[in-house]
Design a protein around this motif. Structure first.
Motif, short mmCIF file in Angstrom:
data_model
loop_
_atom_site.label_atom_id
_atom_site.label_comp_id
_atom_site.label_asym_id
_atom_site.label_seq_id
_atom_site.Cartn_x
_atom_site.Cartn_y
_atom_site.Cartn_z
N GLY A 106 0.87 -1.67 -0.10
CA GLY A 106 -0.12 0.07 -0.10
C GLY A 106 0.34 1.11 0.45
O GLY A 106 0.23 2.39 0.16
N ALA A 107 2.39 1.21 -0.37
CA ALA A 107 2.60 2.42 -0.23
C ALA A 107 2.63 3.21 -1.22
O ALA A 107 2.44 2.96 -2.71
N ARG A 108 2.94 4.40 -1.55
CA ARG A 108 3.15 4.97 -2.80
C ARG A 108 4.72 5.26 -2.91
O ARG A 108 5.53 5.08 -2.46
N THR A 109 4.96 5.29 -4.53
CA THR A 109 6.32 5.03 -4.66
C THR A 109 6.92 5.77 -6.25
O THR A 109 6.16 6.54 -6.81
N VAL A 110 7.95 5.86 -5.64
CA VAL A 110 9.04 7.61 -7.24
C VAL A 110 9.75 6.65 -7.33
O VAL A 110 10.70 5.85 -6.46
N GLU A 111 10.06 6.57 -8.72
CA GLU A 111 11.60 6.40 -8.82
C GLU A 111 12.03 7.89 -8.96
O GLU A 111 11.67 8.99 -10.08
N LEU A 112 13.74 7.68 -8.35
CA LEU A 112 13.64 9.30 -9.13
C LEU A 112 15.34 8.69 -10.01
O LEU A 112 16.44 7.96 -8.85
N ASN A 113 15.50 8.83 -10.96
CA ASN A 113 16.00 9.10 -12.22
C ASN A 113 17.29 10.05 -13.02
O ASN A 113 16.48 10.52 -13.71
N GLY A 131 16.31 13.71 -13.87
CA GLY A 131 17.30 14.59 -13.31
C GLY A 131 18.72 13.84 -12.55
O GLY A 131 18.60 12.77 -12.85
N PRO A 132 19.14 14.91 -12.28
CA PRO A 132 20.81 14.12 -11.93
C PRO A 132 20.30 14.02 -10.15
O PRO A 132 19.74 14.96 -9.87
N ALA A 133 20.55 12.98 -9.82
CA ALA A 133 19.95 12.79 -8.17
C ALA A 133 20.75 14.00 -7.49
O ALA A 133 19.99 14.12 -6.45
N SER A 134 21.65 14.68 -7.57
CA SER A 134 21.88 15.96 -7.02
C SER A 134 21.34 16.97 -6.58
O SER A 134 21.08 17.87 -5.99
#
Ligand code: APR
Length: 232
Positions: free
Chosen positions: A191-198, A214-217
């Motif tokens: 039941g989690a909200r999920t996000v991809e940061l890439n 975008g860039p992780a920093s």
């Protein structure tokens, strides 16, 4: 209170100067996985494998955490619930950035493992086929990293965290290696909200509720600010 589970991959350390694996100039463009990241490769040519990991160990020791590593440590300090960082990376830049209790599911360059007796110790900066095990004294030292065909570490604990999380983020990983690439499914089932940061869409991008590219920093500090202060 809400638990956040964060999975990181090589992309979070890219801006610290450490190579990724599958980008066009990545490690797997220069070395064959079978030669340097399998037990068979180590048995076949331990000298090459030690050289591969010695070079990575020296480079990782000289690297510095970037804003993404540092802001995840801030999230661990400032978030009112638990923040668990699970990394596929074998560098220790999360720890250098202030993170606590990082789960290294693929081991670490800083670790040595005796292929004969299973003893673990802190690796010397450079290991070779003569490096003796401090416990059994045999020259059977290997990097304490998880190779293809071997079981990832701490999986029971990781699945427990995923089963109880309400936010799951994957940062800097191409989503091509299991079991990590399926963590988003475990989190969704919980039941989690999920996000991809890439930097670009991963192989499992369609499994995420939200994506930020975008860039992780740059994108990780923005994401943490939205979590702590509410979306601006
Ligand atoms: N910021 C964010 N993401 C980035 C950046 C950056 N500056 N640079 C690259 N990336 C992204 C790439 O777009 C890619 O999706 O990071 C990802 C890196 O993917 P891989 O090189 O496949 O690394 P990773 O996903 O960590 O590999 C997983 O495979 O070879 C095994 O054991 C090894 O742990 C590794 C596992």
């Amino acid at each position: 209170m809400e638990k956040i589970v964060i999975l990181t991959g090589a992309g979070i350390s890219a801006e610290s100067g450490l190579g990724t694996f599958r980008d066009k100039d990545g490690l797997w463009a220069k070395y064959a996985i079978d030669d340097v990241a399998t037990p068979e490769g180590f048995a076949r040519n331990p000298v090459l494998v030690h050289e591969f990991y010695n070079a990575r160990r020296v480079k990782a020791a000289a690297a510095r955490p970037n804003a993404a590593h540092q802001v995840l440590a801030r999230l661990q300090r400032d978030w009112p619930g638990e923040v668990v960082i699970v990394t596929q990376n074998v560098d220790r830049l999360h720890e250098a950035g202030g993170a606590q209790d990082v789960i290294h599911m693929h081991g670490t360059l800083a670790g040595a493992l005796c292929a004969a007796c299973g003893h673990r110790w802190t690796a010397p900066e450079e290991m070779d086929t003569a490096t003796p095990c401090p416990a059994c004294t045999r020259p059977t030292a290997r990097p304490d990293v998880v190779w293809f065909g071997e079981m990832a570490y701490f999986m029971d604990a990781i699945y427990d965290h995923l089963a109880g999380c309400s936010v799951f983020a994957a940062i800097g990983t191409s989503g091509q290696v299991y079991p990590a690439a399926a963590f988003v499914n475990e989190a969704t089932a919980a039941g989690a909200r999920t996000v991809e940061l890439n930097l670009e869409p991963s192989a499992v991008v369609s499994s995420f509720d939200e994506t930020r590219f975008g860039p992780a920093s740059q994108i990780v500090p923005d994401w943490v600010a939205d979590l702590l202060e509410g979306p601006r």
